[in-house]
Design a protein around this motif. Structure first.
Motif, PDB file in Angstrom:
ATOM      1  N   LEU A 495       0.793  -1.154  -0.200  1.00 39.13           N
ATOM      2  CA  LEU A 495      -0.173   0.017   0.061  1.00 39.13           C
ATOM      3  C   LEU A 495       0.780   1.420   0.043  1.00 39.13           C
ATOM      4  O   LEU A 495       0.669   2.225  -0.639  1.00 39.13           O
ATOM      5  CB  LEU A 495      -0.961  -0.051   1.227  1.00 39.13           C
ATOM      6  CG  LEU A 495      -2.061  -0.801   1.167  1.00 39.13           C
ATOM      7  CD1 LEU A 495      -2.601  -1.314   2.651  1.00 39.13           C
ATOM      8  CD2 LEU A 495      -3.284  -0.232   0.296  1.00 39.13           C
ATOM      9  N   SER A 496       1.980   1.452   0.778  1.00 44.58           N
ATOM     10  CA  SER A 496       3.050   2.370   0.918  1.00 44.58           C
ATOM     11  C   SER A 496       3.320   2.769  -0.699  1.00 44.58           C
ATOM     12  O   SER A 496       3.704   3.967  -0.620  1.00 44.58           O
ATOM     13  CB  SER A 496       4.027   2.048   1.695  1.00 44.58           C
ATOM     14  OG  SER A 496       4.895   1.228   1.161  1.00 44.58           O
ATOM     15  N   TYR A 497       3.397   2.011  -1.651  1.00 42.57           N
ATOM     16  CA  TYR A 497       3.838   2.477  -3.053  1.00 42.57           C
ATOM     17  C   TYR A 497       2.727   3.006  -3.603  1.00 42.57           C
ATOM     18  O   TYR A 497       3.037   3.451  -4.856  1.00 42.57           O
ATOM     19  CB  TYR A 497       4.577   1.179  -3.741  1.00 42.57           C
ATOM     20  CG  TYR A 497       5.979   0.793  -3.144  1.00 42.57           C
ATOM     21  CD1 TYR A 497       6.977   1.804  -3.462  1.00 42.57           C
ATOM     22  CD2 TYR A 497       5.970  -0.297  -2.244  1.00 42.57           C
ATOM     23  CE1 TYR A 497       8.236   1.122  -2.892  1.00 42.57           C
ATOM     24  CE2 TYR A 497       7.174  -0.588  -2.021  1.00 42.57           C
ATOM     25  CZ  TYR A 497       8.362   0.004  -2.208  1.00 42.57           C
ATOM     26  OH  TYR A 497       9.505  -0.091  -1.808  1.00 42.57           O
ATOM     27  N   ILE A 498       1.349   3.076  -3.419  1.00 39.17           N
ATOM     28  CA  ILE A 498       0.536   3.667  -4.146  1.00 39.17           C
ATOM     29  C   ILE A 498       0.558   5.286  -3.957  1.00 39.17           C
ATOM     30  O   ILE A 498       0.575   5.665  -3.103  1.00 39.17           O
ATOM     31  CB  ILE A 498      -1.107   3.128  -3.336  1.00 39.17           C
ATOM     32  CG1 ILE A 498      -1.301   1.479  -3.868  1.00 39.17           C
ATOM     33  CG2 ILE A 498      -2.230   4.208  -3.826  1.00 39.17           C
ATOM     34  CD1 ILE A 498      -1.510   1.393  -5.282  1.00 39.17           C
ATOM     35  N   SER A 499       0.111   5.633  -5.219  1.00 43.47           N
ATOM     36  CA  SER A 499       0.082   7.138  -5.343  1.00 43.47           C
ATOM     37  C   SER A 499      -0.506   7.641  -4.326  1.00 43.47           C
ATOM     38  O   SER A 499      -1.768   7.508  -3.735  1.00 43.47           O
ATOM     39  CB  SER A 499      -0.529   7.506  -6.605  1.00 43.47           C
ATOM     40  OG  SER A 499      -0.806   8.875  -6.705  1.00 43.47           O
ATOM     41  N   GLY A 500       0.094   8.760  -3.418  1.00 39.19           N
ATOM     42  CA  GLY A 500      -0.592   9.630  -2.603  1.00 39.19           C
ATOM     43  C   GLY A 500      -0.358   9.040  -1.185  1.00 39.19           C
ATOM     44  O   GLY A 500      -0.991   9.497  -0.202  1.00 39.19           O
ATOM     45  N   ILE A 501       0.058   7.813  -0.872  1.00 38.50           N
ATOM     46  CA  ILE A 501      -0.094   6.938   0.532  1.00 38.50           C
ATOM     47  C   ILE A 501       1.342   6.685   0.756  1.00 38.50           C
ATOM     48  O   ILE A 501       2.066   6.298  -0.004  1.00 38.50           O
ATOM     49  CB  ILE A 501      -0.819   5.625   0.252  1.00 38.50           C
ATOM     50  CG1 ILE A 501      -2.475   5.837  -0.084  1.00 38.50           C
ATOM     51  CG2 ILE A 501      -0.698   5.054   1.539  1.00 38.50           C
ATOM     52  CD1 ILE A 501      -2.972   4.638  -0.238  1.00 38.50           C
ATOM     53  N   ASN A 502       1.918   7.459   1.894  1.00 37.68           N
ATOM     54  CA  ASN A 502       3.215   7.139   2.690  1.00 37.68           C
ATOM     55  C   ASN A 502       2.938   5.857   3.644  1.00 37.68           C
ATOM     56  O   ASN A 502       1.843   5.207   3.769  1.00 37.68           O
ATOM     57  CB  ASN A 502       3.738   8.160   3.074  1.00 37.68           C
ATOM     58  CG  ASN A 502       2.557   8.849   4.400  1.00 37.68           C
ATOM     59  OD1 ASN A 502       2.041   7.927   5.062  1.00 37.68           O
ATOM     60  ND2 ASN A 502       2.718  10.082   4.555  1.00 37.68           N
ATOM     61  N   MET A 503       3.867   5.661   4.203  1.00 37.33           N
ATOM     62  CA  MET A 503       3.941   4.399   5.111  1.00 37.33           C
ATOM     63  C   MET A 503       2.941   4.278   6.255  1.00 37.33           C
ATOM     64  O   MET A 503       2.291   3.668   6.627  1.00 37.33           O
ATOM     65  CB  MET A 503       5.550   4.084   5.856  1.00 37.33           C
ATOM     66  CG  MET A 503       5.544   2.859   6.616  1.00 37.33           C
ATOM     67  SD  MET A 503       5.365   1.350   5.406  1.00 37.33           S
ATOM     68  CE  MET A 503       6.595   1.124   4.632  1.00 37.33           C
ATOM     69  N   THR A 504       3.212   5.689   6.789  1.00 37.72           N
ATOM     70  CA  THR A 504       2.147   5.912   7.915  1.00 37.72           C
ATOM     71  C   THR A 504       0.632   5.714   7.390  1.00 37.72           C
ATOM     72  O   THR A 504      -0.302   5.049   8.173  1.00 37.72           O
ATOM     73  CB  THR A 504       2.307   7.424   8.309  1.00 37.72           C
ATOM     74  OG1 THR A 504       3.761   7.700   8.932  1.00 37.72           O
ATOM     75  CG2 THR A 504       1.557   7.751   9.696  1.00 37.72           C
ATOM     76  N   SER A 505       0.181   6.357   6.466  1.00 41.97           N
ATOM     77  CA  SER A 505      -1.088   6.189   5.845  1.00 41.97           C
ATOM     78  C   SER A 505      -1.400   4.653   5.505  1.00 41.97           C
ATOM     79  O   SER A 505      -2.287   4.201   5.745  1.00 41.97           O
ATOM     80  CB  SER A 505      -1.233   7.059   4.493  1.00 41.97           C
ATOM     81  OG  SER A 505      -0.963   8.182   4.903  1.00 41.97           O
ATOM     82  N   ALA A 506      -0.394   4.289   5.079  1.00 37.52           N
ATOM     83  CA  ALA A 506      -0.686   2.552   4.494  1.00 37.52           C
ATOM     84  C   ALA A 506      -0.886   1.992   5.965  1.00 37.52           C
ATOM     85  O   ALA A 506      -1.880   0.750   5.933  1.00 37.52           O
ATOM     86  CB  ALA A 506       0.690   2.083   3.837  1.00 37.52           C
ATOM     87  N   LYS A 507      -0.053   2.169   6.823  1.00 43.14           N
ATOM     88  CA  LYS A 507      -0.374   1.485   8.326  1.00 43.14           C
ATOM     89  C   LYS A 507      -1.802   1.824   8.788  1.00 43.14           C
ATOM     90  O   LYS A 507      -2.308   0.814   9.565  1.00 43.14           O
ATOM     91  CB  LYS A 507       0.596   1.715   9.228  1.00 43.14           C
ATOM     92  CG  LYS A 507       2.028   1.036   8.782  1.00 43.14           C
ATOM     93  CD  LYS A 507       3.144   1.190   9.844  1.00 43.14           C
ATOM     94  CE  LYS A 507       4.562   0.477   9.428  1.00 43.14           C
ATOM     95  NZ  LYS A 507       5.455   0.864  10.528  1.00 43.14           N
ATOM     96  N   ASN A 508      -2.248   2.970   8.724  1.00 41.54           N
ATOM     97  CA  ASN A 508      -3.549   3.378   9.175  1.00 41.54           C
ATOM     98  C   ASN A 508      -4.595   2.640   8.317  1.00 41.54           C
ATOM     99  O   ASN A 508      -5.603   2.237   8.759  1.00 41.54           O
ATOM    100  CB  ASN A 508      -3.637   4.786   8.731  1.00 41.54           C
ATOM    101  CG  ASN A 508      -2.942   5.664   9.937  1.00 41.54           C
ATOM    102  OD1 ASN A 508      -2.418   5.046  10.993  1.00 41.54           O
ATOM    103  ND2 ASN A 508      -2.804   6.905   9.658  1.00 41.54           N
ATOM    104  N   CYS A 539      -4.891   8.675  -4.579  1.00 42.66           N
ATOM    105  CA  CYS A 539      -4.812   7.134  -4.542  1.00 42.66           C
ATOM    106  C   CYS A 539      -6.004   6.354  -4.882  1.00 42.66           C
ATOM    107  O   CYS A 539      -5.953   5.273  -5.229  1.00 42.66           O
ATOM    108  CB  CYS A 539      -4.357   6.751  -2.841  1.00 42.66           C
ATOM    109  SG  CYS A 539      -5.958   7.032  -1.953  1.00 42.66           S
ATOM    110  N   ALA A 540      -7.136   6.914  -4.966  1.00 34.67           N
ATOM    111  CA  ALA A 540      -8.259   5.942  -5.181  1.00 34.67           C
ATOM    112  C   ALA A 540      -8.517   5.439  -6.497  1.00 34.67           C
ATOM    113  O   ALA A 540      -8.846   4.124  -6.556  1.00 34.67           O
ATOM    114  CB  ALA A 540      -9.753   7.086  -5.193  1.00 34.67           C
ATOM    115  N   GLY A 541      -7.846   5.929  -7.550  1.00 33.21           N
ATOM    116  CA  GLY A 541      -8.092   5.261  -8.726  1.00 33.21           C
ATOM    117  C   GLY A 541      -7.128   4.022  -8.934  1.00 33.21           C
ATOM    118  O   GLY A 541      -7.375   2.928  -9.729  1.00 33.21           O
TER     119      GLY A 541
END
Length: 719
Positions: A495-508, A539-541
């Motif tokens: 998830l952390s490689y998805i556009s607009g998502i960093n590691m913190t957001s991915a863990k969230n 990230c949505a798309g």
């Protein structure tokens, strides 16, 4: 020429394209988002061009920043002139800007600075004037500078100090350095000699010399490593008459002057002591940087093809991590990637409990209906392959095997992520799971590993870490976003490689999923902490929600285009249920029949976006990797000693480097197809012909069993 115009010219783009793309980047949009969802704005630039554009933008902005710093530093000294300003503006590299600043920067203590402290600058100016005659003579005038307190004991010492000042001034001249750098590269050679009297992998460079402009990038990297490991001594040589004649013509303005001998001596000293070593360092640094960029490009291309290999979907896989003393670790992974069984067997020496190992493996295959055994290619791999092939011949179950690269598996196994995923497994069990999963979905599994450890580059450990990480991270991002991922099954590392998502957001996202159950819509993402409107837009798309009531949530159609997609569906008499049932396979044909421009006008949408929407509606939930050739599964076993010249074999490309490609032909030792054997036509770089993951037909040229070397060819055999 401003930055926008410069980039447009370099990349053969329009100024309008670059201007609008730069605006998108400055607004905080990611490269994958721009490439996919802003095609009308950029003129459909792909992610490769966009990343190159972004790199050039950052580089040129850094040059502008350095130019401003240099202008201010010189101005602060009260020495900024129109000529200096013009020279700074004309500079096209940071090196050229620094050359201009060189005479004005604070010098550490040098022979010239000491001479200036002794008051010898007027004497240096006297010599540089190079008048036809001096009355009194130069030597007599030099006696006026004798000063015991300042440390000038004689006229000769005074003249030596004056020459030191001239030498440094010549060295600090930006125009001279620019010309000498160009001449050195054009006429100079790289000379390499042995630093030790012993054999090594660098022995081919023990007596090596080649013009600088002809040295291949991979040789630059090999020589640099050999020098670093103290096996090689390296220098740059250039014909002295070329560089010195240039300097003499520039500095010795009156050869008949009595001062000419002093100025000439100062020029020779300047070049030998100050200019030559500096330019050698600069040129070798530039060659290394260029070689690194080339190697990074090859590495990035290899990594992209490796990550985008066809997944083996819908198969139960048994991961087999070979070993000797500690046995072979097994892990059965079901069709969804879930670990359903693990075990340890000892089919190899020293224990070699073969029959017991067969019983365990036979039970696992039969109980879990294993389709494929994925065997790691590390220690004891050959013995394990023989054991597995023998067992498969004895059983009736329809099971095959494949050899999988273990590169990076040990890195993942010992990582924090692996410990979080499998807290009750030991390192080797985790490795067996990784081996199985990287066959099922290479992309999802390999993103858990530092790209440098995946083993598809050349000299990657010699690269500048920051630049390599930047390039490889970009490749992973592009691959992950091109495929799209299931938000309900993806790990936070993916998830952390998805556009607009960093590691913190991915863990969230993962935490929200664990606490609230599976996501039922894309819009639900907005409830996740740290996912605001901008992050959601980016990230949505790229995130898929297969179980959503909104069928478009399982496609690459962006939420901002949902209304357009629904209008398109209705325009041709379809419904959402038709999309879900896969009844829109002829949508593109119907749009072309009505006229693409007409449909665009009716829907108020650009043509690139319309075509993307059509592609998604025709095949909702598709995986672009499904069009790639599947991995080669096997039932037989072959040994290096079985190979004979002229044998024709199928193999898989494992690595592409500057001088050829390494191909796995199933004998536990990759064969090399040298660049000269890749094609009947001339090949400038192997990547023109092959990519990692390609299945190719090769002919055996030669086999050295003792050195474990295999030479292969992809050229037509001449009768």
């Amino acid at each position: 020429m401003n930055i926008i115009e410069s980039i447009a010219k370099e990349l053969n783009l329009t100024v309008d394209q670059v201007e609008k793309t730069v605006a998108l980047i400055d607004e905080g949009n990611t490269i994958p988002f721009i490439a996919r969802y802003r095609k009308e704005v950029t003129g459909s630039l792909d992610d490769t061009v966009l990343r190159t554009l972004e790199e050039r933008l950052n580089y040129l902005r850094n040059i502008e920043k350095r130019k401003e710093e240099v202008r201010n530093l010189i101005d602060a000294q009260g020495k900024l002139t129109d000529e200096i300003v013009a020279a700074i503006e004309a500079a096209v590299t940071i090196t050229e800007v620094d050359d201009i600043y060189r005479p004005f920067r604070p010098h550490r203590k040098t022979r010239a600075s000491v001479a200036r402290e002794k008051g010898l600058e007027p004497l240096a100016e006297l010599l540089l004037a190079q008048e036809n005659e001096y009355t009194p003579s130069i030597e007599e005038q030099a006696t006026a500078y004798i000063d015991e307190e300042k440390g000038v004991k004689s006229a000769d010492e005074a003249l030596a100090g004056a020459r030191d000042i001239i030498a440094e001034d010549v060295s600090d001249n930006a125009e001279y350095r620019k010309a000498l750098r160009r001449q050195t590269f054009s006429y100079g050679s790289l000379v390499v000699r042995a630093a030790k009297d012993e054999d090594s992998v660098y022995s081919q460079y023990y007596e090596y010399e080649e013009p600088l402009k002809k040295v291949a990038p991979h040789r630059v990297l090999a020589i640099n490593r050999g020098e670093k490991e103290e096996f090689l001594k390296v220098s740059v040589t250039v014909p002295a008459d070329i560089v010195l004649n240039y300097l003499f013509n520039c500095v010795v303005t009156n050869p008949k002057s009595p001062a000419a001998q002093h100025v000439t001596a100062a020029v020779v000293d300047s070049y030998d002591r100050l200019i030559s070593p500096s330019i050698e360092r600069e040129i070798r640094s530039d060659m290394f940087d260029a070689a690194c960029e080339g190697a990074i490009k090859v590495f990035a291309d290899n990594l992209s093809h490796l990550l985008m290999q066809s997944p083996l979907k819908g198969k139960t896989v048994l991961g087999f991590d070979p070993g000797y003393v500690n046995g072979c670790k097994l892990a059965v992974v079901d069709k969804t990637g879930k670990v359903v069984d693990t075990g340890v067997i000892y089919p190899t020496k020293p224990r070699q409990r073969t029959e017991e190992a067969k019983r365990v493996l036979r039970r696992m295959i039969h109980t879990h209906k294993v389709d494929v055994i994925a065997i790691g290619n590390g220690t004891a791999s050959k013995e394990s392959e023989i054991f597995v092939a023998e067992l498969l011949r004895e059983i009736e179950d329809d099971c095959k095997y494949i050899i999988i690269s273990e590169a990076g598996a040990s890195i993942y196994s010992a990582s924090k992520l692996a410990a979080e995923e499998f807290p009750d497994f030991d390192v080797m069990q985790r490795s067996a799971v990784s081996i199985a999963r990287r066959l099922q979905d290479p992309l999802a599994e390999l993103v858990k590993i530092d790209p440098k450890g995946i083993g598809v580059g050349q000299y990657q450990h010699d690269m500048k870490p920051a630049r390599l990480d930047e390039a490889l991270t970009g490749v992973v991002e592009d691959c992950v976003n091109a495929v799209g991922i299931d938000i309900n099954t993806a790990s936070y590392s993916l998830l952390s490689y998805i556009s607009g998502i960093n590691m913190t957001s991915a863990k969230n996202i993962v935490k929200y999923r664990e606490e609230n159950g599976e996501f039922t819509s894309r819009a639900q993402l907005l409830k996740v902490p740290r996912i605001g409107a901008k992050a959601y837009e980016q990230c949505a798309g790229f995130l898929r929600v297969p179980g959503s009531k909104e069928i478009l949530d399982n496609t690459a159609v962006h939420p901002e285009s949902y209304e357009t997609a629904r209008a398109l569906i209705a325009l041709f008499g379809y419904s959402a249920d038709d999309v879900r049932a896969g009844h829109l396979s002829s949508l593109g044909a119907k749009v072309r029949e009505m006229g693409v421009k007409n449909v665009c006008e009716k829907l108020g949408v650009g043509e690139p976006t319309l075509l993307d929407i059509i592609g998604e509606l025709e095949k909702p939930g598709r995986d672009l990797r499904d069009t790639l050739p599947p991995p080669e599964l096997r039932t037989d076993v072959m040994d290096l000693s079985d190979l004979k010249p002229d044998m024709m074999l199928k193999g898989t490309v494992r690595n592409v480097i500057d001088f050829g490609a390494f191909v796995d032909i199933g004998v536990h030792q990759d064969g090399l197809v040298h660049i000269s054997e890749l094609s009947d036509r001339f090949v400038k770089h192997p990547s023109e012909v092959v990519s990692v993951g390609d299945v190719v037909t090769v002919r055996v040229l030669a086999v050295d069993v003792k050195k474990k070397r295999i030479s292969l060819s992809m050229k037509s055999k001449k009768e």
